[in-house]
Design an enzyme around this catalytic site. Structure first.
Site, PDB file in Angstrom:
ATOM      1  N   SER A   1       0.838  -1.198   0.000  1.00 34.77           N
ATOM      2  CA  SER A   1       0.000   0.000   0.000  1.00 34.77           C
ATOM      3  C   SER A   1       0.872   1.247   0.000  1.00 34.77           C
ATOM      4  O   SER A   1       1.698   1.429  -0.880  1.00 34.77           O
ATOM      5  CB  SER A   1      -0.960  -0.043   1.195  1.00 34.77           C
ATOM      6  OG  SER A   1      -1.963   0.933   1.069  1.00 34.77           O
TER       7      SER A   1
ATOM      8  N   ASP B   1      -5.613  -3.739  -2.597  1.00 32.34           N
ATOM      9  CA  ASP B   1      -4.492  -3.556  -1.675  1.00 32.34           C
ATOM     10  C   ASP B   1      -4.004  -4.885  -1.074  1.00 32.34           C
ATOM     11  O   ASP B   1      -4.794  -5.666  -0.549  1.00 32.34           O
ATOM     12  CB  ASP B   1      -4.983  -2.626  -0.556  1.00 32.34           C
ATOM     13  CG  ASP B   1      -3.887  -2.093   0.337  1.00 32.34           C
ATOM     14  OD1 ASP B   1      -2.909  -2.801   0.581  1.00 32.34           O
ATOM     15  OD2 ASP B   1      -4.040  -0.955   0.807  1.00 32.34           O
TER      16      ASP B   1
END
Length: 311
Positions: free
Chosen positions: A46, A181
């Site tokens: 991320s 993610d």
């Protein structure tokens, strides 16, 4: 002794500014100058993945810090009209992906592939559909994008696309090309990076575990808890805390695993915010607080470890 150095960077949205300031402080410490240049593998999830990609491209920490301060509010810009259209966050992601895409294309380049990056990098994502033509083999799965040499590499993937994939946090952003993610399974990507070094598809002669030195950095941890001994909850009650539980859980177990595998060659700095201070991944208004928090952290144990093990 031969050393293979891994820098692992956690996810955490705008809290990546904490990691950036920590890296700036470490790089300015006497005796640690150029420590980032010694990293053999930059790993991230991320926001940590975006940091890793930026460093692999050769961007300075000052430039990356400016991205959080200047571009962060644009990326996490949730208008009242958008809230109205998505029924107050019950339908649709909180934020549009466009501002993040534009920032990544500007910094990483529109045509730069992972293979074009001058340094080894690894970022995590989750593939929602492997699109296997045979139904008995069709499923979702974790995905690690990297530019290590060898078979089954991702060197042809556009770097900015890999950045979008690793940062597409559920509920915050829409999925991108079927990816979300990687924090859903590796908010702390340390163990992913460590395991990758043992894969003979990419390392004909993998480094021995006692040759690996791994520095793992978190983005700031809140002291969350759920009181009581019994919780007869359903979807509505569990939905709000579940993402935080999941992220903290997978991060903590990766920390434990790496510590057991590497012993003193592993170090983790995961700062904890003061009690009752909770900073969500999109808390752009708290950027000044986070900069001050990271600037005043005690880095003594980390500096001592780095001088002994990293340098």
């Amino acid at each position: 002794m031969t050393r293979y150095r891994i820098l692992s960077l956690d996810g955490g949205g705008i809290r990546g500014i904490v990691t950036t300031v920590i890296l700036e402080r470490l790089a300015a410490t006497p005796g640690l100058e150029g420590f980032l240049d010694r990293a053999d593998l930059l790993a991230g999830t991320s926001t940590g993945g975006l940091l890793a990609l930026g460093l692999a491209k050769g961007e300075s920490l000052g430039t990356i810090r400016d991205l959080y301060v200047v571009d962060g509010p644009k990326i996490f810009d949730d208008s009242w009209l958008d809230d109205l259209l998505d029924l107050g966050k019950l339908r649709g992601a909180d934020y549009k992906i466009g501002p993040l895409r534009r920032m990544l294309r500007r910094i990483l380049g529109a045509d730069t592939t992972l293979g074009d990056l001058p340094r080894n990098v690894l970022v995590t994502a989750f593939d929602l559909d492997n699109e296997d033509p045979h139904e008995e083999h069709r499923h979702w799965k974790p995905k690690i994008f990297h530019n290590l040499p060898g078979e089954a590499t991702d060197r042809d993937i556009l770097a900015y696309k890999a950045g979008l994939y690793t940062a597409a946090a559920p509920t915050y952003f829409p999925s991108v090309d079927g990816y979300i993610d990687g924090g859903v399974y590796a908010a702390n990507p340390s163990m992913c990076a460590l395991a990758q070094t043992q894969d003979r598809r990419y390392f004909a002669d993998p480094p021995a575990l006692d040759e690996i030195v791994l520095l793992s950095l978190g983005t700031g941890h809140s002291l969350n808890h759920i009181g009581g001994k019994r919780h007869d909850w359903g979807y509505a009650q569990w939905l709000k805390p579940l993402l935080s539980i999941m992220l903290d859980g997978v991060s903590g177990i990766a920390d434990y695993q790496c510590h057991q595998m590497l012993g003193p060659n592993y170090h983790r700095l995961a700062p904890t915010f003061p009690p009752k201070v909770s900073i969500p991944m999109d808390a752009v208004k708290k950027i000044p607080y986070m900069i001050d928090f990271a600037t005043n952290l005690d880095l003594g144990p980390t500096i001592e470890w780095m001088r002994e093990r990293w340098m």
